[in-house]
Enzyme design. Sequence first.
Site, PDB file in Angstrom:
ATOM      1  N   THR A 161      -1.157   9.455   0.393  1.00  0.00           N
ATOM      2  CA  THR A 161      -0.558   8.616   1.428  1.00  0.00           C
ATOM      3  C   THR A 161       0.864   9.133   1.649  1.00  0.00           C
ATOM      4  O   THR A 161       1.690   9.067   0.730  1.00  0.00           O
ATOM      5  CB  THR A 161      -0.500   7.143   0.990  1.00  0.00           C
ATOM      6  OG1 THR A 161      -1.821   6.714   0.683  1.00  0.00           O
ATOM      7  CG2 THR A 161       0.072   6.266   2.103  1.00  0.00           C
ATOM      8  N   LYS A 195      -3.846   4.369   8.279  1.00  0.00           N
ATOM      9  CA  LYS A 195      -3.611   3.764   6.952  1.00  0.00           C
ATOM     10  C   LYS A 195      -2.377   2.844   6.974  1.00  0.00           C
ATOM     11  O   LYS A 195      -2.423   1.722   6.478  1.00  0.00           O
ATOM     12  CB  LYS A 195      -3.426   4.877   5.919  1.00  0.00           C
ATOM     13  CG  LYS A 195      -2.781   4.439   4.624  1.00  0.00           C
ATOM     14  CD  LYS A 195      -3.701   4.433   3.450  1.00  0.00           C
ATOM     15  CE  LYS A 195      -3.039   3.754   2.267  1.00  0.00           C
ATOM     16  NZ  LYS A 195      -3.837   3.652   1.109  1.00  0.00           N
ATOM     17  N   LYS A 243       5.687   0.979  -0.822  1.00  0.00           N
ATOM     18  CA  LYS A 243       5.655   2.376  -0.356  1.00  0.00           C
ATOM     19  C   LYS A 243       5.037   2.449   1.048  1.00  0.00           C
ATOM     20  O   LYS A 243       5.591   3.062   1.957  1.00  0.00           O
ATOM     21  CB  LYS A 243       4.838   3.243  -1.334  1.00  0.00           C
ATOM     22  CG  LYS A 243       4.614   4.660  -0.816  1.00  0.00           C
ATOM     23  CD  LYS A 243       3.659   5.494  -1.653  1.00  0.00           C
ATOM     24  CE  LYS A 243       3.381   6.805  -0.926  1.00  0.00           C
ATOM     25  NZ  LYS A 243       2.497   7.718  -1.650  1.00  0.00           N
TER      26      LYS A 243
END
Length: 288
Positions: free
Chosen positions: A85, A160, A235
């Site tokens: 990611t 995402k 994050k």
Amino acid sequence: MRIGFIGLGNMGAPMAANLAKSHEVTGFDTVAKPAGIALTDSAAAAAKDADVVITMLPNGDILRAVAADIHTAMKPGAVHLDCSTVDVESARAVAAAAQDKGLAAVDAPVSGGIGGATNGTLTFMAGGPAAAFATVEPLFDIMGQKAVHCGDAGNGQAAKICNNMILGVTMIATCEAFVLADKLGLDRQAMFDVVSTSSGYSWTMNAYCPAPGVGPVSPADNDYTPGFAAELMLKDLNLSQMAAEAADADTPMGKAATALYAQFVEDEDGKGKDFSAMLPRFESRRRA
Ligand code: NAD
């Protein structure tokens, strides 16, 4: 297929182990040395001769550095599949760098966590050329249960962070609503029974209820042991705000959720807890 796998941490090691059951996998990690995978002493050595090189790394800066290393070692036409990611900009820069070297790149971050990586039930959201997606699709089938091709380079990362921005905002809304309900004298089971079947329902309420003893079993029933840790949520929220800044998108709820998780993780006791531990956090506070 010959596969190089760079980044054998919590997620990468079980993903590589699943692939190694039916493919030739060579791995590299600067620190982790998991058993059961043939290891090399550099990323370039793991990438050389591979048809597909998978990276599963902590962030965009590390991905860019590793990509510079492996792209010169990879054979022409090979595919760099990044499952980390990272920020959308890094994903697009790495894809452009791959193309310059005659390689193809697919960004395919995952949802499903360590359990999904171990059980081969991850969901992949992928960006990149259709032909490269088709090449790596059989690997998605081994490591996961679903892969969605979202369009060009970077679109996997875009999908995402948009999903996880919704998740973070919704978790906060669900937790603060529970605390308001508590203070209004509403029983938590009654709150769940109403909301989970009314217009306030959501994945956070129905499938991952933050209230212990209510709804399906979730990290709340295990003293908020992750699950999905608050710092990983932070994050992803930070990445959503980097992207919103770059794209000039107005995301006030995403911004507020980012600030709250930052406070929870950095200034309070949220680090190491599941992201649903926002409920006891709100519970311990009074109106600001
Ligand atoms: P991790 O920290 O356990 O693993 C990362 C690995 O990369 C480490 O073993 C580290 O030694 C290695 N590494 C760092 N720099 C390197 C380099 N230059 N060369 C080779 N190896 C290097 O992290 P993780 O939990 O496995 O997560 C990996 C990625 O997946 C992250 O981007 C994370 O955001 C994402 N992700 C994690 C989860 C989760 O639940 N853990 C869920 C979804 C997505």
